[in-house]
Design a protein around this motif. Structure first.
Motif, PDB file in Angstrom:
ATOM      1  N   VAL A  51       0.845  -1.201   0.000  1.00  0.00           N
ATOM      2  CA  VAL A  51       0.000   0.000   0.000  1.00  0.00           C
ATOM      3  C   VAL A  51       0.881   1.253   0.000  1.00  0.00           C
TER       4      VAL A  51
ATOM      5  N   LEU B 148       0.935   4.202  -2.814  1.00  0.00           N
ATOM      6  CA  LEU B 148       0.692   5.616  -2.509  1.00  0.00           C
ATOM      7  C   LEU B 148       1.842   6.483  -3.016  1.00  0.00           C
TER       8      LEU B 148
ATOM      9  N   PHE C 222       4.580  11.980   0.845  1.00  0.00           N
ATOM     10  CA  PHE C 222       4.720  12.280   2.280  1.00  0.00           C
ATOM     11  C   PHE C 222       4.392  11.089   3.165  1.00  0.00           C
ATOM     12  N   VAL C 223       4.037   9.952   2.537  1.00  0.00           N
ATOM     13  CA  VAL C 223       3.690   8.760   3.322  1.00  0.00           C
ATOM     14  C   VAL C 223       4.980   8.044   3.718  1.00  0.00           C
ATOM     15  N   ARG C 224       5.295   8.091   5.020  1.00  0.00           N
ATOM     16  CA  ARG C 224       6.549   7.522   5.499  1.00  0.00           C
ATOM     17  C   ARG C 224       6.404   6.024   5.772  1.00  0.00           C
ATOM     18  N   ASP C 225       5.232   5.623   6.264  1.00  0.00           N
ATOM     19  CA  ASP C 225       5.041   4.203   6.575  1.00  0.00           C
ATOM     20  C   ASP C 225       3.543   3.872   6.584  1.00  0.00           C
ATOM     21  N   VAL C 226       3.253   2.628   6.242  1.00  0.00           N
ATOM     22  CA  VAL C 226       1.880   2.125   6.314  1.00  0.00           C
ATOM     23  C   VAL C 226       1.922   0.767   7.005  1.00  0.00           C
ATOM     24  N   ARG C 227       1.035   0.586   7.974  1.00  0.00           N
ATOM     25  CA  ARG C 227       0.855  -0.730   8.591  1.00  0.00           C
ATOM     26  C   ARG C 227      -0.603  -1.110   8.413  1.00  0.00           C
ATOM     27  N   GLN C 228      -0.827  -2.339   7.971  1.00  0.00           N
ATOM     28  CA  GLN C 228      -2.202  -2.781   7.773  1.00  0.00           C
ATOM     29  C   GLN C 228      -2.554  -3.853   8.800  1.00  0.00           C
TER      30      GLN C 228
END
Lengths: 80, 80
Positions: free
Chosen positions: A21, A25, A32-38
């Protein structure tokens, strides 16, 4: 009574879905999305259960059925 | 800034995963479980984004990438 349980990977566990994800992005221009956790969310509707009973039963259900305690953690709260 | 987005099926949409979890819980003796709905949770770490920008960007990301607006809804809030 409604309760909500959030199940997510422990910080030490890789999260390939979240990484996918995040990469999507970034590709779409959201740099500007540094990290995603689902993770997973469960909303349970419980019948005839008091708040005290919920405080005993919900963590039991979460750790036995909804989450894998080896790689996942959970938090929960009462919705209504 | 960290934000959390909860994505769940609309009430009118069948949720087979939630039903399977409900049936498992009933089989295990948790007969007070009236309903289970399962969804997804995303925690995003955003770099250099103000609260005002987040209020514009997060719903855009959620509706374009994280949720399918035809069958899903989302709620979100700022964690820190």
């Amino acid at each position: 009574m409604k309760v909500r349980i959030l199940v997510s990977f422990k910080d030490s566990v890789l999260d390939p879905q979240g990484q996918t994800v995040k990469n999507a992005l970034l590709t779409l221009g959201y740099g500007f999305v540094r990290d995603v956790r689902q993770g997973k969310v469960f909303e349970l509707d419980l019948e005839g259960v008091s708040e005290d009973e919920a405080r005993r039963l919900v963590p039991e259900i979460a750790s036995k059925v909804l989450a894998n305690p080896i790689i996942e953690t959970f938090v929960w709260d009462i919705l209504a």
